[in-house]
Design an enzyme around this catalytic site. Structure first.
Site, mmCIF file in Angstrom:
data_model
loop_
_atom_site.group_PDB
_atom_site.id
_atom_site.type_symbol
_atom_site.label_atom_id
_atom_site.label_comp_id
_atom_site.label_asym_id
_atom_site.label_seq_id
_atom_site.Cartn_x
_atom_site.Cartn_y
_atom_site.Cartn_z
ATOM 1 N N GLU A 1 0.861 -1.200 0.000
ATOM 2 C CA GLU A 1 0.000 0.000 0.000
ATOM 3 C C GLU A 1 0.886 1.234 0.000
ATOM 4 O O GLU A 1 1.883 1.277 0.723
ATOM 5 C CB GLU A 1 -0.865 -0.031 1.274
ATOM 6 C CG GLU A 1 -1.583 1.266 1.577
ATOM 7 C CD GLU A 1 -2.375 1.226 2.895
ATOM 8 O OE1 GLU A 1 -2.750 0.128 3.361
ATOM 9 O OE2 GLU A 1 -2.606 2.309 3.458
ATOM 10 N N GLU B 1 -2.561 11.430 3.522
ATOM 11 C CA GLU B 1 -3.406 10.956 4.619
ATOM 12 C C GLU B 1 -3.282 11.947 5.764
ATOM 13 O O GLU B 1 -2.200 12.482 6.013
ATOM 14 C CB GLU B 1 -2.944 9.566 5.094
ATOM 15 C CG GLU B 1 -3.797 8.979 6.204
ATOM 16 C CD GLU B 1 -3.378 7.566 6.592
ATOM 17 O OE1 GLU B 1 -2.161 7.313 6.679
ATOM 18 O OE2 GLU B 1 -4.272 6.735 6.811
#
Ligand SMILES: *[C@@H]1O[C@H](CO)[C@@H](O)[C@H](O)[C@H]1NC(C)=O
Ligand SMILES: *[C@@H]1O[C@H](CO)[C@@H](O)[C@H](O)[C@H]1NC(C)=O
Ligand SMILES: *[C@@H]1O[C@H](CO)[C@@H](O)[C@H](O)[C@H]1NC(C)=O
Ligand SMILES: *[C@@H]1O[C@H](CO)[C@@H](O)[C@H](O)[C@H]1NC(C)=O
Ligand SMILES: *[C@@H]1O[C@H](CO)[C@@H](O)[C@H](O)[C@H]1NC(C)=O
Length: 356
Positions: A135, A140
């Site tokens: 990932e 974020e």
């Protein structure tokens, strides 16, 4: 005496240069932005957030996913409904139908990212068999963080190398293993004070460039005032060697890209509370109250700023390589529709002859 061909011997000893030139292979923008994504269509059973990720029909019907007058894609949390105890708030999670292999770069021009207490928004990618295949978190942030961050999550054995060439000195963690530090990942904070929240929106957002290359993974971030001319306009090819030092870099020496990563699908999602934003140790760093009771069930205007506004996502691939994978599963819905229309047309033609 050396043979004159030994110039060749020397060049054979040097590692092959990794190409930094990529050509456009896919664009998500404007009225067709939402073509080629799957809407999750289920409650958040992935990170235990207090949301229902709507399917495409409900997302468009409820205006939680739409293209605004400026031609930008909006993905947002429901900020008009008052909820009852035990209800979840509606939100969006989309993942690209196509997957992109090593030798790809994705560029996202983002004007607004979701923020506020309980909010956990991300633009990221993962292999379908996660954690196998890894990932990559390009953007974020949670709650009222000061800045956004970037990171990798992988099977054990991948770490952020001390040989990384990157501009950020804000290294939060170096072990990318999902088994280390409660799956914190190897996290690097974006030093730009306008990389999240109101400051990001006021600065007009910025452009993230994520390079998924055999010699390492790199992320660049350019705010609106600092956007290089090579990323302005409808750019059909990019050369990452002209972009300067990335803000974050995970060289392959301590994290073999071939070993830990597989073709990635791109994801935008906004959840609320859950395993990260709602964890007490994280939530109380910047927020007060009880994440679900006071924020999710609270005034819906808590979510007025909980949206992505995206001008485009463009994906580039190495010339001559097949970097876009279209997983099997039959034709896309648009093709199904046109096939259906064709059959209907043929059917009525047939019926016409029949009645003649
Ligand atoms: C989430 O729920 C969906 C629908 O019930 C199910 O197909 C999927 O396997 C679930 N995923 C997880 C990680 O539990
Ligand atoms: C990462 O480190 C920075 C600088 O020390 C800190 O401000 C930030 O809260 C940390 N972020 C995370 C996700 O741990
Ligand atoms: C934009 O980026 C430049 C270069 O990194 C930086 O000097 C400037 O402070 C940033 N602007 C904002 C509003 O953060
Ligand atoms: C950008 O160029 C590509 C082809 O190079 C085209 O498919 C796309 O529609 C263009 N996008 C815009 C916004 O003009
Ligand atoms: C919801 O948020 C949007 C901005 O994202 C705002 O325009 C709107 O007024 C808010 N309130 C309602 C009830 O939709």
């Amino acid at each position: 005496m050396f043979p004159s061909t030994c110039a060749v011997c020397v060049s054979l000893l040097l590692p092959a240069a990794v190409l930094a030139q990529y050509n456009l292979v896919k664009e998500y923008s404007g009225e067709t932005f939402f073509d080629g994504w799957s809407f999750y269509g289920n409650r958040d059973n992935l990170t235990n957030g207090n949301v229902n990720f709507l399917d495409d029909t409900d997302a468009f019907h409820n205006n939680l996913a739409f293209v605004n007058d400026a031609g930008n894609a909006i993905m947002k949390v429901d900020n008009s409904s008052t909820l009852k105890f035990n209800q979840n708030r509606n939100s969006i999670r989309i993942s690209s139908s196509d997957q992109f292999t090593v030798g790809s770069v994705w560029v996202a021009d983002i004007l607004h990212v979701p923020y506020g207490c309980s909010v956990w928004g991300a633009f990221w990618s993962s292999a379908p068999a996660w954690p196998l295949g890894g990932e990559i978190d390009t953007f974020e942030a949670v709650n009222q963080d000061a800045r956004g961050h970037m990171g990798l999550h992988t099977n054990p054995g991948c770490t952020h190398s001390s040989n990384a060439v990157q501009s950020s000195t804000l290294i939060n963690s170096t072990d990318c293993s999902i088994q280390a530090n409660s799956n914190q990942g190897c996290i690097i904070t974006n030093p730009d004070p306008a990389s999240y929240g109101e400051a990001f929106a006021k600065a007009g957002g910025g452009v993230y460039v994520t390079e998924f290359a055999i010699d390492g993974i790199s992320i660049w971030f350019f705010n609106r005032t600092d956007l290089p001319s090579s990323l302005q306009g409808n750019v059909s090819s990019i050369d990452t060697s002209t972009l300067g030092i990335p803000v974050a870099n995970w060289p392959a020496d301590d994290c073999s890209v071939n070993e830990f990563f597989q073709p990635q699908e791109l994801v935008f999602d906004i959840t609320l509370c859950g395993d990260y934003a709602g964890a007490a140790s994280v939530f109380y760093q910047t927020c007060t109250g009880v994440c679900y009771n006071d924020w999710v069930l609270g005034d819906p205007s808590n979510y007025d700023t909980a949206y992505f506004e995206v001008s485009y996502v463009r994906v580039y691939g190495q010339p001559g390589e097949l970097t876009v994978i279209q997983p099997s599963g039959g034709p896309r819905s648009a093709e199904v529709r046109s096939f259906g229309t064709l059959m209907l047309a043929l059917g009525s033609l047939f019926a016409m002859f029949w009645t003649l």
